[in-house]
Design a protein around this motif. Structure first.
Motif, short mmCIF file in Angstrom:
data_model
loop_
_atom_site.label_atom_id
_atom_site.label_comp_id
_atom_site.label_asym_id
_atom_site.label_seq_id
_atom_site.Cartn_x
_atom_site.Cartn_y
_atom_site.Cartn_z
N PHE A 32 0.86 -1.11 0.06
CA PHE A 32 -0.02 0.09 -0.02
C PHE A 32 0.86 1.34 -0.13
O PHE A 32 0.63 2.23 -0.52
CB PHE A 32 -1.05 -0.14 1.28
N ALA A 33 1.96 1.22 0.74
CA ALA A 33 2.72 2.25 0.76
C ALA A 33 3.44 2.77 -0.54
O ALA A 33 3.69 3.88 -1.06
CB ALA A 33 3.99 2.08 1.75
N ARG A 34 3.85 1.56 -1.31
CA ARG A 34 4.33 1.67 -2.36
C ARG A 34 3.32 2.32 -3.53
O ARG A 34 3.59 3.05 -4.32
CB ARG A 34 4.97 0.33 -3.05
N VAL A 35 2.06 1.78 -3.47
CA VAL A 35 1.12 2.33 -4.28
C VAL A 35 0.69 3.75 -4.02
O VAL A 35 0.70 4.46 -5.07
CB VAL A 35 -0.29 1.44 -4.40
N ALA A 36 0.84 4.12 -2.86
CA ALA A 36 0.65 5.47 -2.49
C ALA A 36 1.70 6.49 -2.93
O ALA A 36 1.43 7.40 -3.38
CB ALA A 36 0.64 5.83 -0.84
N ASN A 37 2.94 6.05 -3.00
CA ASN A 37 3.96 6.58 -3.48
C ASN A 37 4.30 6.68 -5.08
O ASN A 37 4.65 7.94 -5.70
CB ASN A 37 5.45 6.17 -2.97
N THR A 38 4.10 5.81 -5.60
CA THR A 38 4.22 5.31 -7.30
C THR A 38 2.86 5.93 -7.83
O THR A 38 2.99 6.15 -9.04
CB THR A 38 4.56 4.14 -7.41
N LEU A 39 1.64 5.95 -7.27
CA LEU A 39 0.51 6.26 -7.91
C LEU A 39 0.29 5.14 -8.90
O LEU A 39 -0.61 5.53 -9.88
CB LEU A 39 0.58 7.63 -8.25
N GLU A 40 0.80 4.09 -9.07
CA GLU A 40 0.49 2.70 -9.91
C GLU A 40 -0.07 1.68 -9.15
O GLU A 40 -0.06 1.51 -7.81
CB GLU A 40 1.95 2.50 -10.44
N PRO A 41 -1.18 1.24 -9.81
CA PRO A 41 -1.67 0.00 -9.33
C PRO A 41 -0.58 -1.15 -9.26
O PRO A 41 0.11 -1.47 -9.82
CB PRO A 41 -2.87 -0.41 -10.19
N VAL A 42 -1.06 -1.97 -8.19
CA VAL A 42 -0.39 -3.42 -8.04
C VAL A 42 -1.22 -4.54 -8.14
O VAL A 42 -2.38 -4.48 -7.31
CB VAL A 42 0.29 -3.32 -6.74
N PHE A 43 -0.84 -5.66 -8.78
CA PHE A 43 -1.80 -6.87 -9.02
C PHE A 43 -0.97 -7.81 -8.40
O PHE A 43 0.28 -8.17 -8.54
CB PHE A 43 -1.95 -7.06 -10.48
N SER A 44 -1.60 -8.93 -7.80
CA SER A 44 -0.94 -10.14 -7.00
C SER A 44 -1.99 -11.14 -6.96
O SER A 44 -3.32 -11.14 -7.23
CB SER A 44 -0.76 -9.79 -5.80
N THR A 45 -1.44 -12.40 -7.01
CA THR A 45 -1.98 -13.86 -6.58
C THR A 45 -1.43 -14.08 -5.23
O THR A 45 -0.29 -14.05 -5.04
CB THR A 45 -1.90 -14.74 -7.64
N THR A 46 -2.39 -14.58 -4.32
CA THR A 46 -1.85 -14.82 -3.04
C THR A 46 -3.03 -15.79 -2.02
O THR A 46 -3.99 -15.78 -2.63
CB THR A 46 -1.51 -13.64 -2.18
N SER A 47 -2.37 -16.37 -1.19
CA SER A 47 -3.28 -17.07 -0.25
C SER A 47 -3.52 -16.00 0.59
O SER A 47 -3.09 -14.90 1.05
CB SER A 47 -2.58 -18.25 0.53
N LEU A 48 -4.87 -16.18 1.22
CA LEU A 48 -5.43 -15.16 2.11
C LEU A 48 -4.39 -15.23 3.45
O LEU A 48 -4.21 -16.51 3.72
CB LEU A 48 -6.84 -15.45 2.64
N PRO A 49 -4.00 -14.00 4.04
CA PRO A 49 -3.35 -14.22 5.15
C PRO A 49 -3.99 -14.22 6.47
O PRO A 49 -3.81 -13.39 7.36
CB PRO A 49 -2.69 -12.72 5.05
N ILE A 50 -4.98 -15.10 6.55
CA ILE A 50 -5.56 -15.13 7.90
C ILE A 50 -5.48 -16.70 7.90
O ILE A 50 -5.81 -17.77 7.07
CB ILE A 50 -7.19 -14.97 7.69
#
Length: 165
Positions: A103-121
């Protein structure tokens, strides 16, 4: 599955992440940051259940993030309503740190980020999702909010297309 960043081409066209990206991109021509006031919920109705809206709080050296809204699909998927909570509540420490950096990277670069992951729960880490994090501005120059779309990989949604003139 551990967190893995991907290109938008790795997300199926009818998945909520790709559907929201298509809309977000039309609001961000010439690398401008979309304004929150430009986002019309009727135009993204298929993505709303899978949406988290976070406020970017800049009270300290590092930004913090508070959930403003959690869609019904996210609440059901996570087993908790994140509305009003701070980033990190109900997440594994590793998952919270990955999200905080992302989120900090997106706030700084103003570019979206896409990912695939398992839920962190811990009780839901067998579920694999596609995610998209999109910066949005209240006034035009800084990312004041993050729109995060999170849905299981197999999820599809209705696509909105503008009426042709």
């Amino acid at each position: 599955m551990p967190y893995h960043e991907i290109d938008i081409e790795g997300v199926p066209e009818r998945h909520p992440v790709n559907a929201f990206h298509s809309h977000w991109a039309t609001l961000a021509p010439n690398d401008r940051l979309p304004l929150r006031s430009q986002i019309n919920p009727a135009e993204i109705a298929g993505t709303l259940p899978w949406m988290l809206v976070l406020e970017v709080l800049r009270y300290r050296k590092e930004p913090e993030f508070r959930y403003r809204l959690a869609g019904t699909g996210c609440t059901e998927l996570f087993g908790v309503d994140y509305t009003g909570k701070m980033l990190g509540e109900n997440l594994t420490p590793e998952g919270a740190e990955i999200r905080r950096k992302e989120f900090a990277r997106v706030a700084n670069t103003l570019e979206p980020v896409f990912s695939t992951t398992s839920l962190p729960i811990k009780t839901k880490d067998f579920i694999t999702v596609h995610r998209g994090v999109f910066p949005v501005s209240l006034h035009g120059d800084t990312a004041d909010q993050m729109f995060v779309i999170v849905a299981p990989k197999s999820t599809e949604c209705a696509m909105w297309s503008p009426l042709s003139s």
